[in-house]
Enzyme design. Structure first.
Site, mmCIF file in Angstrom:
data_model
loop_
_atom_site.group_PDB
_atom_site.id
_atom_site.type_symbol
_atom_site.label_atom_id
_atom_site.label_comp_id
_atom_site.label_asym_id
_atom_site.label_seq_id
_atom_site.Cartn_x
_atom_site.Cartn_y
_atom_site.Cartn_z
ATOM 1 N N TYR A 1 0.889 -1.360 -0.080
ATOM 2 C CA TYR A 1 0.022 0.089 -0.006
ATOM 3 C C TYR A 1 0.852 1.315 0.165
ATOM 4 C CZ TYR A 1 -3.667 -2.974 1.821
ATOM 5 O OH TYR A 1 -4.893 -4.108 1.978
ATOM 6 N N SER A 2 0.816 2.105 -0.965
ATOM 7 C CA SER A 2 -0.058 1.982 -2.069
ATOM 8 C C SER A 2 0.689 2.399 -3.389
ATOM 9 C CB SER A 2 -1.161 3.390 -2.054
ATOM 10 O OG SER A 2 -0.331 4.482 -1.621
#
Length: 315
Positions: free
Chosen positions: A55-56
């Site tokens: 992420y991300s």
């Protein structure tokens, strides 16, 4: 709110009944917004934060690890590491792809650095890699547990067959054993968990921590016929409106929410929280204002009749 903490499967972890999704940190929520959300969540008694090393990475200009880095800075600023249950995942980071033993160990070290901590409370295999033997995966995870870098291990996006083989190997060799599962599961997506996978989890004492608990926002009720929502996830959520089943679920959510003077999102999470094996659904918030509807799951008790009507509407 400590009274509402739930034991996570066979582990010694006790978690708030809503896990805060860290997928938005470094994506739709910048560092300041992320801190505000984390502050509000923990102020309400929340202690269970879910993230992943990837992420991300999907955001232009990001490299992966942004969410862990923000969480690490927040933990350092508050000095509250001992109060928080941190879950993160391995296999999808652009620089640490897959589940070979070498990659699992290197990725864990990178996650620990970003999180600024010496241990991960719950470490998931993010997406199973069937080309890697379960013996290699469990062996590497067990080494991390023995080294004190990981407290408990878990799996996400795994078939019942591979999960069963993993558990059998752990039992046979006396190695670290999965205590939790992170399946895709919600009112509009039940077949992604119910059946063989849920039955296996129940039989083996695993806790479920479902992701997409609100179906990319659809179950919040903000997506309605004739309305447009400014969200990166609007297209995914909007497709449920096109089905009779999706509309039926929204109607039932509205009725139950009205009876309790609460939000459809709270009701959707409360239904999920009562399903067999489920310990804590995951939901994310970009702003503190979005949190009350999620946190409400800790206090909302649905009647048998309401649970049945939601189950039937989503059948």
């Amino acid at each position: 709110m400590t009274a509402s903490l739930r034991k996570l499967g066979s582990s010694d972890l006790e978690v708030f009944p809503l896990s805060l999704g860290g997928n938005v940190f470094g994506w739709t929520a910048d560092e300041t917004q992320s801190f505000a959300v984390l502050d509000a969540y923990t102020a309400a008694g929340g202690n269970f934060i879910d993230t992943a090393d990837s992420y991300s990475a999907w955001v232009e200009g990001n490299v992966g690890g942004e969410s862990e880095t923000i969480i690490g800075k927040w933990l350092k600023a508050h000095g509250n590491r001992a109060d928080i249950v941190i879950a993160t995942k391995v296999s999808q980071h652009p620089d640490f792809q897959g589940l070979t033993a070498a990659n699992i160990k290197a990725a864990a070290d990178a996650s620990l650095r970003r999180l600024g901590t010496d241990h991960i409370d719950l470490y998931y295999t993010h997406f199973d890699k069937p080309e890697v033997p379960v013996e290699e995966i469990i062996g590497a995870l067990d080494e991390l547990v023995k080294a004190g870098k990981v407290r408990h291990i878990a799996a996400s996006n795994i078939s019942p067959e591979r999960l069963a083989a993993s558990l059998a190997f752990s039992d046979r060799e006396g190695l670290a054993r999965y205590v939790a599962l992170q399946p895709h599961y919600n009112l509009v997506s039940r077949d992604t968990y119910e059946g063989d996978l849920q039955n296996l989890a129940e039989r083996e004492g695993l806790a479920a921590v479902p992701y997409y608990a609100l179906a990319s926002g659809f179950l919040t009720g903000k997506y309605r016929a004739g309305t447009s929502v400014d969200s990166p996830r609007a297209q995914g959520a909007g497709r449920y409106l096109e089905t009779e089943r999706g509309r039926r679920i929204l109607t039932t959510l509205d009725e139950v929410a009205q009876a309790h003077d609460t939000q459809p999102a709270t009701v959707a999470l409360a239904w999920l929280a009562t399903q067999p094996t489920v310990a804590a659904p995951i939901a994310s918030a970009r702003t503190p204002e979005q949190l009350p509807a999620l946190l409400g799951v800790a206090d909302l008790t649905l009647t048998e009749e309401e649970l049945t009507s939601l189950t039937e509407a989503s059948a």
